[in-house]
Structures are given as C-alpha cells and as structure tokens.
Scaffold this motif. Structure first.
Motif, PDB file in Angstrom:
ATOM      1  N   GLN A 251       0.917  -1.314   0.005  1.00 38.80           N
ATOM      2  CA  GLN A 251       0.018   0.082  -0.117  1.00 38.80           C
ATOM      3  C   GLN A 251       0.873   1.147  -0.007  1.00 38.80           C
ATOM      4  O   GLN A 251       0.427   2.312  -0.666  1.00 38.80           O
ATOM      5  N   ALA A 252       2.009   1.358   0.679  1.00 45.52           N
ATOM      6  CA  ALA A 252       2.857   2.327   0.730  1.00 45.52           C
ATOM      7  C   ALA A 252       3.929   2.486  -0.478  1.00 45.52           C
ATOM      8  O   ALA A 252       4.698   3.223  -0.701  1.00 45.52           O
ATOM      9  N   ASN A 253       3.559   1.354  -1.389  1.00 44.76           N
ATOM     10  CA  ASN A 253       4.391   1.310  -2.718  1.00 44.76           C
ATOM     11  C   ASN A 253       5.741   0.962  -2.484  1.00 44.76           C
ATOM     12  O   ASN A 253       6.780   1.303  -3.540  1.00 44.76           O
ATOM     13  N   ILE A 254       6.278   0.445  -1.270  1.00 49.89           N
ATOM     14  CA  ILE A 254       7.531   0.039  -1.370  1.00 49.89           C
ATOM     15  C   ILE A 254       7.723  -1.243  -1.881  1.00 49.89           C
ATOM     16  O   ILE A 254       8.683  -1.667  -2.390  1.00 49.89           O
ATOM     17  N   LEU A 255       6.797  -2.478  -1.799  1.00 50.98           N
ATOM     18  CA  LEU A 255       6.890  -3.424  -2.336  1.00 50.98           C
ATOM     19  C   LEU A 255       5.608  -3.618  -3.710  1.00 50.98           C
ATOM     20  O   LEU A 255       4.645  -2.784  -3.357  1.00 50.98           O
ATOM     21  N   LEU A 256       6.010  -4.327  -4.708  1.00 50.49           N
ATOM     22  CA  LEU A 256       4.940  -4.757  -5.800  1.00 50.49           C
ATOM     23  C   LEU A 256       4.551  -6.082  -5.536  1.00 50.49           C
ATOM     24  O   LEU A 256       5.572  -6.793  -5.101  1.00 50.49           O
ATOM     25  N   ARG A 257       3.283  -6.442  -5.759  1.00 49.24           N
ATOM     26  CA  ARG A 257       2.879  -7.728  -5.298  1.00 49.24           C
ATOM     27  C   ARG A 257       2.372  -8.467  -6.935  1.00 49.24           C
ATOM     28  O   ARG A 257       1.743  -7.672  -7.852  1.00 49.24           O
ATOM     29  N   HIS A 258       2.736  -9.700  -7.127  1.00 52.80           N
ATOM     30  CA  HIS A 258       2.460 -10.342  -8.326  1.00 52.80           C
ATOM     31  C   HIS A 258       1.749 -11.685  -7.996  1.00 52.80           C
ATOM     32  O   HIS A 258       1.913 -12.171  -6.737  1.00 52.80           O
TER      33      HIS A 258
END
Length: 144
Positions: A64-71
């Motif tokens: 949500q904080a755009n630190i990680l991307l989910r796939h």
C-alpha cells in the motif's frame, strides 16, 4: 539502515523491528520475488522470529505504501518484490517457480503499436511469460 528508517517514515509507517527486518531482507536481494512464507523461512534462517500474521500485515502495508510490488504468478500465491521504479517484465519457471526479470524495448514498442492500432492508450501493463528454466530442463527430458 538509516535509509530504511527514512523510507518507512516517508511512507507514513511507524518504524518497528519487524518492518525494518522485512525491508532489510528485500533490500539485501532486490531481485528476489518472495511469498510471505518465503519471508518467514528466510527470517527464521537468520534467527529472526516474526509471526506469519505479522509478515502478511507488513507485506500488505508495504504494498500500500508502494515499497513493494505484488504479483500473482501461476503458482497461485502472491509474491512480492522491492519496488525499484522503472518497468520490467517477468519469466516464470513452471517447475521450480524461479522468476527472472527482463526489459525489452522491442516488446514495449510492439505493445504500444498494438494499443495505438486499436485506439488504446496504455496506462499500465504486466507481461508474465511462463516456461521451464535451464536448470529444470536438465532434470526433465520432455523440455529439452
């Protein structure tokens, strides 16, 4: 570690031990794509005990904080990678789950042309190509 503290604060997240440990794990190997279970196992291997529920919560907060991307690859489980900015695509091994990142200007140009030819303006896209990696091909003759 100072950079990690600043990154968490800039994202509006409180700096906690579990958040720092999980962020350090992703930053130590930024090319990795890890599930919550992968994170749990790696932290345990490093002698760090953080509950699975906490790991799921932190991964969601980081996304949500755009630190990680989910796939969601064909494995059926969510995997996360460090958001390093910039666009890239993925090759995914259907046998072992290995993920290889790649960039191709030719593919990007072709996608834009296809969109233009059909009157679309691309706002986002993801390309996942599924195959069998070199290592797995060596152990299964049907992929040679």
């Amino acid at each position: 570690m100072n950079n990690n503290v600043a990154q968490l604060k800039d994202s509006g997240l409180k700096v906690t031990g579990p958040r720092l440990k999980i962020l350090e794990l992703f930053e130590a190997e930024p090319e990795l794509h890890m599930s919550a279970e992968d994170v749990y196992r790696r932290l345990l291997d490093d002698g760090v005990e953080i509950g699975v529920a906490t790991i799921y919560r932190v991964l969601t907060q980081f996304e949500q904080a755009n630190i990680l991307l989910r796939h969601h690859f064909e494995t059926g489980k969510a995997v996360y990678e460090l958001n390093r900015g910039g666009h890239h695509d993925h090759l995914v091994c259907i046998k072992c789950g290995k993920v290889t990142e790649f960039c191709s200007e030719e593919i990007e140009k072709l996608q834009k042309k296809i969109a233009d030819d059909n009157g679309y303006r691309i706002v986002d896209h993801a390309l996942y190509m599924y195959g069998v990696c070199t290592e797995c091909q060596q152990f299964d003759n049907k992929y040679l």
